[in-house]
Design a protein around this motif. Sequence first.
Motif, PDB file in Angstrom:
ATOM      1  N   PRO A 680       0.829  -1.207   0.000  1.00 25.51           N
ATOM      2  CA  PRO A 680       0.000   0.000   0.000  1.00 25.51           C
ATOM      3  C   PRO A 680       0.861   1.253   0.000  1.00 25.51           C
ATOM      4  O   PRO A 680       2.014   1.238   0.443  1.00 25.51           O
ATOM      5  N   ALA A 681       0.301   2.341  -0.529  1.00 23.02           N
ATOM      6  CA  ALA A 681       1.002   3.619  -0.588  1.00 23.02           C
ATOM      7  C   ALA A 681      -0.020   4.738  -0.459  1.00 23.02           C
ATOM      8  O   ALA A 681      -1.225   4.529  -0.675  1.00 23.02           O
ATOM      9  N   ARG A 682       0.484   5.971  -0.109  1.00 24.90           N
ATOM     10  CA  ARG A 682      -0.414   7.121   0.008  1.00 24.90           C
ATOM     11  C   ARG A 682      -0.075   8.136  -1.074  1.00 24.90           C
ATOM     12  O   ARG A 682       1.095   8.419  -1.325  1.00 24.90           O
ATOM     13  N   ILE A 683      -1.111   8.664  -1.759  1.00 22.72           N
ATOM     14  CA  ILE A 683      -0.909   9.646  -2.824  1.00 22.72           C
ATOM     15  C   ILE A 683      -0.521  10.977  -2.175  1.00 22.72           C
ATOM     16  O   ILE A 683      -1.308  11.572  -1.424  1.00 22.72           O
ATOM     17  N   VAL A 684       0.714  11.425  -2.448  1.00 24.37           N
ATOM     18  CA  VAL A 684       1.188  12.699  -1.895  1.00 24.37           C
ATOM     19  C   VAL A 684       0.715  13.857  -2.765  1.00 24.37           C
ATOM     20  O   VAL A 684       0.163  14.832  -2.294  1.00 24.37           O
ATOM     21  N   ARG A 685       0.949  13.738  -4.079  1.00 23.68           N
ATOM     22  CA  ARG A 685       0.474  14.785  -4.989  1.00 23.68           C
ATOM     23  C   ARG A 685       0.295  14.214  -6.388  1.00 23.68           C
ATOM     24  O   ARG A 685       0.878  13.175  -6.737  1.00 23.68           O
ATOM     25  N   LYS A 686      -0.518  14.922  -7.172  1.00 26.56           N
ATOM     26  CA  LYS A 686      -0.780  14.526  -8.558  1.00 26.56           C
ATOM     27  C   LYS A 686       0.137  15.324  -9.474  1.00 26.56           C
ATOM     28  O   LYS A 686       0.077  16.565  -9.514  1.00 26.56           O
ATOM     29  N   ASP A 688       0.579  14.788 -13.042  1.00 30.15           N
ATOM     30  CA  ASP A 688      -0.289  15.068 -14.198  1.00 30.15           C
ATOM     31  C   ASP A 688      -1.349  13.963 -14.251  1.00 30.15           C
ATOM     32  O   ASP A 688      -1.472  13.177 -13.301  1.00 30.15           O
ATOM     33  N   ASP A 689      -2.149  13.901 -15.353  1.00 30.54           N
ATOM     34  CA  ASP A 689      -3.235  12.928 -15.417  1.00 30.54           C
ATOM     35  C   ASP A 689      -2.745  11.494 -15.364  1.00 30.54           C
ATOM     36  O   ASP A 689      -3.502  10.588 -14.999  1.00 30.54           O
ATOM     37  N   SER A 690      -1.491  11.254 -15.724  1.00 30.17           N
ATOM     38  CA  SER A 690      -0.995   9.877 -15.814  1.00 30.17           C
ATOM     39  C   SER A 690       0.056   9.524 -14.772  1.00 30.17           C
ATOM     40  O   SER A 690       0.490   8.376 -14.699  1.00 30.17           O
ATOM     41  N   HIS A 691       0.508  10.514 -13.940  1.00 30.89           N
ATOM     42  CA  HIS A 691       1.590  10.233 -13.001  1.00 30.89           C
ATOM     43  C   HIS A 691       1.297  10.848 -11.627  1.00 30.89           C
ATOM     44  O   HIS A 691       0.674  11.918 -11.540  1.00 30.89           O
ATOM     45  N   PHE A 692       1.776  10.142 -10.550  1.00 29.92           N
ATOM     46  CA  PHE A 692       1.542  10.600  -9.185  1.00 29.92           C
ATOM     47  C   PHE A 692       2.830  10.426  -8.370  1.00 29.92           C
ATOM     48  O   PHE A 692       3.680   9.582  -8.693  1.00 29.92           O
ATOM     49  N   GLU A 693       2.946  11.226  -7.303  1.00 31.89           N
ATOM     50  CA  GLU A 693       4.014  11.022  -6.312  1.00 31.89           C
ATOM     51  C   GLU A 693       3.380  10.329  -5.108  1.00 31.89           C
ATOM     52  O   GLU A 693       2.359  10.796  -4.582  1.00 31.89           O
ATOM     53  N   VAL A 694       3.958   9.174  -4.693  1.00 34.03           N
ATOM     54  CA  VAL A 694       3.385   8.397  -3.605  1.00 34.03           C
ATOM     55  C   VAL A 694       4.431   8.210  -2.515  1.00 34.03           C
ATOM     56  O   VAL A 694       5.648   8.348  -2.755  1.00 34.03           O
ATOM     57  N   GLN A 695       3.945   7.877  -1.313  1.00 34.53           N
ATOM     58  CA  GLN A 695       4.829   7.585  -0.185  1.00 34.53           C
ATOM     59  C   GLN A 695       4.569   6.163   0.281  1.00 34.53           C
ATOM     60  O   GLN A 695       3.438   5.801   0.623  1.00 34.53           O
ATOM     61  N   VAL A 696       5.664   5.343   0.259  1.00 34.86           N
ATOM     62  CA  VAL A 696       5.603   3.961   0.719  1.00 34.86           C
ATOM     63  C   VAL A 696       6.504   3.865   1.947  1.00 34.86           C
ATOM     64  O   VAL A 696       7.736   3.855   1.838  1.00 34.86           O
ATOM     65  N   GLY A 697       5.879   3.845   3.122  1.00 35.70           N
ATOM     66  CA  GLY A 697       6.671   3.904   4.348  1.00 35.70           C
ATOM     67  C   GLY A 697       7.348   5.259   4.433  1.00 35.70           C
ATOM     68  O   GLY A 697       6.716   6.298   4.376  1.00 35.70           O
ATOM     69  N   ALA A 698       8.707   5.256   4.578  1.00 35.54           N
ATOM     70  CA  ALA A 698       9.447   6.524   4.639  1.00 35.54           C
ATOM     71  C   ALA A 698       9.939   6.960   3.277  1.00 35.54           C
ATOM     72  O   ALA A 698      10.524   8.027   3.129  1.00 35.54           O
ATOM     73  N   MET A 699       9.688   6.132   2.241  1.00 38.43           N
ATOM     74  CA  MET A 699      10.237   6.400   0.913  1.00 38.43           C
ATOM     75  C   MET A 699       9.170   7.018   0.010  1.00 38.43           C
ATOM     76  O   MET A 699       8.017   6.587   0.002  1.00 38.43           O
ATOM     77  N   LYS A 700       9.557   8.047  -0.743  1.00 39.72           N
ATOM     78  CA  LYS A 700       8.688   8.649  -1.743  1.00 39.72           C
ATOM     79  C   LYS A 700       9.152   8.245  -3.132  1.00 39.72           C
ATOM     80  O   LYS A 700      10.350   8.128  -3.388  1.00 39.72           O
ATOM     81  N   MET A 701       8.222   8.044  -4.026  1.00 41.60           N
ATOM     82  CA  MET A 701       8.565   7.630  -5.381  1.00 41.60           C
ATOM     83  C   MET A 701       7.501   8.118  -6.380  1.00 41.60           C
ATOM     84  O   MET A 701       6.390   8.459  -6.007  1.00 41.60           O
ATOM     85  N   ARG A 702       7.875   8.150  -7.642  1.00 40.50           N
ATOM     86  CA  ARG A 702       6.960   8.565  -8.718  1.00 40.50           C
ATOM     87  C   ARG A 702       6.442   7.314  -9.423  1.00 40.50           C
ATOM     88  O   ARG A 702       7.237   6.422  -9.762  1.00 40.50           O
ATOM     89  N   ILE A 703       5.121   7.260  -9.631  1.00 37.44           N
ATOM     90  CA  ILE A 703       4.521   6.089 -10.299  1.00 37.44           C
ATOM     91  C   ILE A 703       3.595   6.544 -11.431  1.00 37.44           C
ATOM     92  O   ILE A 703       3.162   7.709 -11.466  1.00 37.44           O
ATOM     93  N   ALA A 704       3.305   5.630 -12.340  1.00 42.28           N
ATOM     94  CA  ALA A 704       2.322   5.885 -13.403  1.00 42.28           C
ATOM     95  C   ALA A 704       0.936   5.451 -12.920  1.00 42.28           C
ATOM     96  O   ALA A 704       0.812   4.608 -12.013  1.00 42.28           O
TER      97      ALA A 704
END
Length: 819
Positions: A680-686, A688-704
């Motif tokens: 599981p992860a939490r959406i930090v910010r959007k 664009d329409d196809s990409h999001f920045e998420v937080q998994v534990g203490a790590m942040k990453m960019r996903i499609a």
Amino acid sequence: MPSQTLAHSSMRVLEFDSLRELLRAYAASPLGERRITKIAPSTDRAWIEQQQELVSEIREFRRAGGRFDFSGLIEIGSLIEKSRIAGAALETIEIRDVVLVVDRAAEWREIALRPPATLKSQWRAVEAVSSAIADFTEFLRFFRNKIQPDGTLEDRASSELARIRREIEKQRRVIQESLRSYLRRLAEDGAVQDELVTIRGERFVIPVKMEQKRRVQGVVHGASSSGQTVFIEPLETIEQNNELVRLLEEEQAEIHRILLEMTGRIGNQAEQILAATDTLAELELQFAKARFAEDYSCVAVSCGDSRPRLSMASVARLLLHNARHPLLERNLKLRNLKIVPVSIELEHDRHQLIITGPNTGGKTVTLKTVGLLALMAQSGIPVPADRAELPVFDAVLADIGDYQSIEQNLSTFSAHVTNIDFISRTATPASLVLLDELGSATDPEEGAALAVAIAGHFERTGCMSIISTHHTSLKVYAANTPGVVNAAVGFDEKTLQPTYELKVGVPGASAGINIAGRLGLNPTIIEAARARLGTQARDVGQFLDKLHEQLRTAENERLRLAAREQELEREKARLATEGRKEQQGKAREMEKKLETLLRDFEYHAREAVNAIQERAAAQKLSKEAERRIAKLRREFREQFDSTVVAHSTGADRNDPHAQPQLVKHVSEGDSVKLKSTGRPARIVRKIDDSHFEVQVGAMKMRIARDDIAEVLARAAESPVKAARARGVSVLLENEGANVPSEINVIGHTVDDASREVEKFVDRAFLAGLPRVRVVHGSGMGILRKALRRLLEQHPHVASVAEPPQNEGGAGATVVELRV
């Protein structure tokens, strides 16, 4: 029936009575036949449009599989009037006929109130007509099981009648037993003719030989035709027979009382029954017209219905495309021949048509076709044509045929002039005038001059007129007069046969001399005839011959190009089919390759598990690996089906929701599950329409977006909790009850399903559910489309999607809510 009938119409000349007879063949009862005989054209536009709407709706009802039985219905008006007379009693057969009509009316009322679910169009006109049928539930309940089909009263018609009939049967058995005993005693002495009991004048008697009649004491009720046998009622059964007669009279009195009561019931509802009868007659007329329209491929106009479009009075237009004369078509069908249709277009600035051409070419048939179809349209009857647009004429006036009368001292020419004089005084700008062989039956030169003058009169009147002729003067008149159009009927000079085609825009050639020459008339006579033709007539004839030859060449070229176009379409379809096959082959090849990769992954995963020494850990990892393999296989199958197959077949072309692998509604703060990590992860910010920045534990990453498997929880738990958190007091009914995440509406109507789904979505929204599923089934797609359209417009719905095949596919819809 119409209140404004068409005045001064030439219905007899245009064979409207024969059309009625043709329609009568489609009636199933005398009631319908009588209504059909009353059909008449009208000038009441509202009535005409209502009739056209009625037959259109009945045709749709029949297309949806609807049927209704009109057989056995009769005209009961006289019976209803009789029922209104105080003290009058209808016969049981008459009551049976009345009840049959009322029962059928009640049956149709139920159909009108609950039409077939497969009916695509509304039937407002049918509902309006059917509303005249009252609720006869109580009336029919009174008559139920009281009259047998043969018209006799059931014993259950009244308790008293049942008692009397039981007494009658009992008395008959007593008399018969008494007479049989008496017969056995007489038979021992040979006094009886036959050992049987018979009836004379409702009294039981026994047959006795003539010479033995003095041995039997009783009343003689007659003798046989041979005189050898007499029928005697023994003294010992006279009182028993008297009792039987008394019971029979009592039965008749009770029957009369019952019939009086039944007649009174009918009389009390006389108006409602008459209205229901009239409605059934009207409906049978519409069913007859609908069946006629189906058999004769009647008009299917461009607006999508099956009604002739009626022009507004201010924009008069007559358009018939591939129109056919129904009586001629019927006769040709009987001989397995096909009719040649005609196409005509007239309007306010081109309102007169001059048809020329050889005899037997179809000029008269064209006039009769236009006239009859105009009368049919204004009678509410579908028109046999591919397309039809007609004005509402105030009169259809025709001079067709030979009106010669020895009795009235009228020659052919005199009869035509008399008729045309009446038409010229009657016609208005809203009339249709049809004149056949104008200017014939008199001196050709005078006839031509008269024909041009008559045509000019009707052109100035402004009415629509169609005129057939052989006169060259009328061809020239049509070419030089604005508002007048030439037309020609076709004739093949090679075969000497008419083609019956009507070519609008060019004059026709009578071709009398050419035809005579082709038929083998003496060449000397032919040359002499040509020599007598004036220079102008000869030049006109040669010009027309050349013109028609060019038209035939152009028509042949058109047909050749049409054939070539069809050939190209077939080739295009063949190439498209081959392309689809090639694409499907590549898709299958891709599927095989991916299956191979999966099997390889499966092998290596199991090998890794086998390498682990600890048995408990190995078992745990083995189960986890098997679960992951099964999940991966499902995800692969879903993605493959929804992208490769859907794209290659075009299944997702018109459905924006046919992309089940994408989670459409994702907001900041939402908890999601990622496909790549399975965590599981939490959406930090959007981004664009196809990409999001998420937080998994203490790590942040960019996903499609396509890496999001599902939304686990929305930012706010529910609208209710969010409101309460702001200090707003909210009370809900059954707040503690569990709110399901799925609803099943298979088998519901669109209206019922829509109501249930709306309530379900509201409850789910208040409960804070991020996603729900609606199961509606596949079927014909009607319910699915209606519900998806409803959900797309719902204020609580963020997006609508089609789930994967293993979760319902096209038979379900996944709804993302705005929580």
